[in-house]
Scaffold this motif. Structure first.
Motif: not given
Length: 236
Positions: A202-214
């Motif tokens: 869950c935290s990984g998905h939340i972090a991706i929202g801040f830094i970008g998935a690519d």
């Protein structure tokens, strides 16, 4: 423990219209045999009939064969999981806590009845079985709906909610399967271990929202480090 081959007392003739009750008794008997033996091979139609106190042909009036009976046992098992997933959702204080509670409930449910969980999720599947469909409705659909709410709230980044739910479900199943199959490994407290694994997803998905998935892993670490530095700077 009652022997699988032990004869059961003769069952009284069922009252008219009580076929559904007999079906439930058959499912109960098959479930008990699974829990007692830990293996689907022990659940012979004859053994189930003896446990219920009916003849084998009476079983076939409700289930075409042994596979259909085992499918029904597993489907009913996952219906109970469905009830548990809905119950924990009503007790959580926020949407992210709902998702956490659902993941923990899934693993907890599996560990409570490991024999049934192993047979239902790790046995050989059949194309015409309704077990996967029932499991999907009891776990996957609930998780996906919660993730979609998190996306609407801006907690999770917008994206494929189906893929995100499958990732969480995969993690929950993996934890459950390993805790059941390898209980002797140094897991520590099983509940805490489960929580750490699911929180990481869950935290990984939340972090991706801040830094970008690519971002590549190295670049993602650098960006997170910079965000941490900014957070730690004293207010002027």
């Amino acid at each position: 423990m009652v022997s699988v081959s032990a004869p059961a007392p003769k069952r009284r003739r069922a009252a008219r219209g009580s076929g559904e009750q007999l079906r439930e008794e058959i499912l109960d008997a098959a479930t008990d045999l699974l829990l007692e033996t830990g293996h689907s091979k022990a659940v012979a139609i004859r053994a189930v009939a003896q446990r219920v106190g009916v003849t084998s042909p009476s079983i076939y009036l409700h289930f075409a064969d042994k596979d259909a009976l085992l499918d029904a046992v597993c489907a009913r098992y996952f219906e109970q999981l469905d009830e548990e997933m809905q119950r924990v959702a009503t007790e959580a204080s926020s949407t992210i806590e709902v998702l956490r509670a659902q993941g923990l409930a899934y693993v907890r449910f599996a560990r409570r009845t490991p024999e049934l969980y192993r047979i239902a999720t790790m046995g050989e599947g059949r194309p015409d079985s309704d077990v996967d469909m029932t499991l999907a409705s009891s776990a996957f659909v609930h998780m996906r709906a919660t993730i979609e709410r998190l996306m609407d709230e801006g907690v999770y980044p917008r994206g494929d909610s189906t893929a995100a739910a499958l990732e969480l479900w995969t993690a929950a199943h993996g934890v459950a399967a390993l805790l059941i199959a390898k209980p002797y490994l140094p897991w520590g407290d099983a509940e805490e271990f489960t929580d750490r694994v699911l929180r990481s997803i869950c935290s990984g998905h939340i972090a991706i929202g801040f830094i970008g998935a690519d971002l590549e892993p190295g670049a993602a670490i650098e960006k997170l480090a910079k965000l941490k530095e900014l957070e730690e700077q004293p207010d002027e």
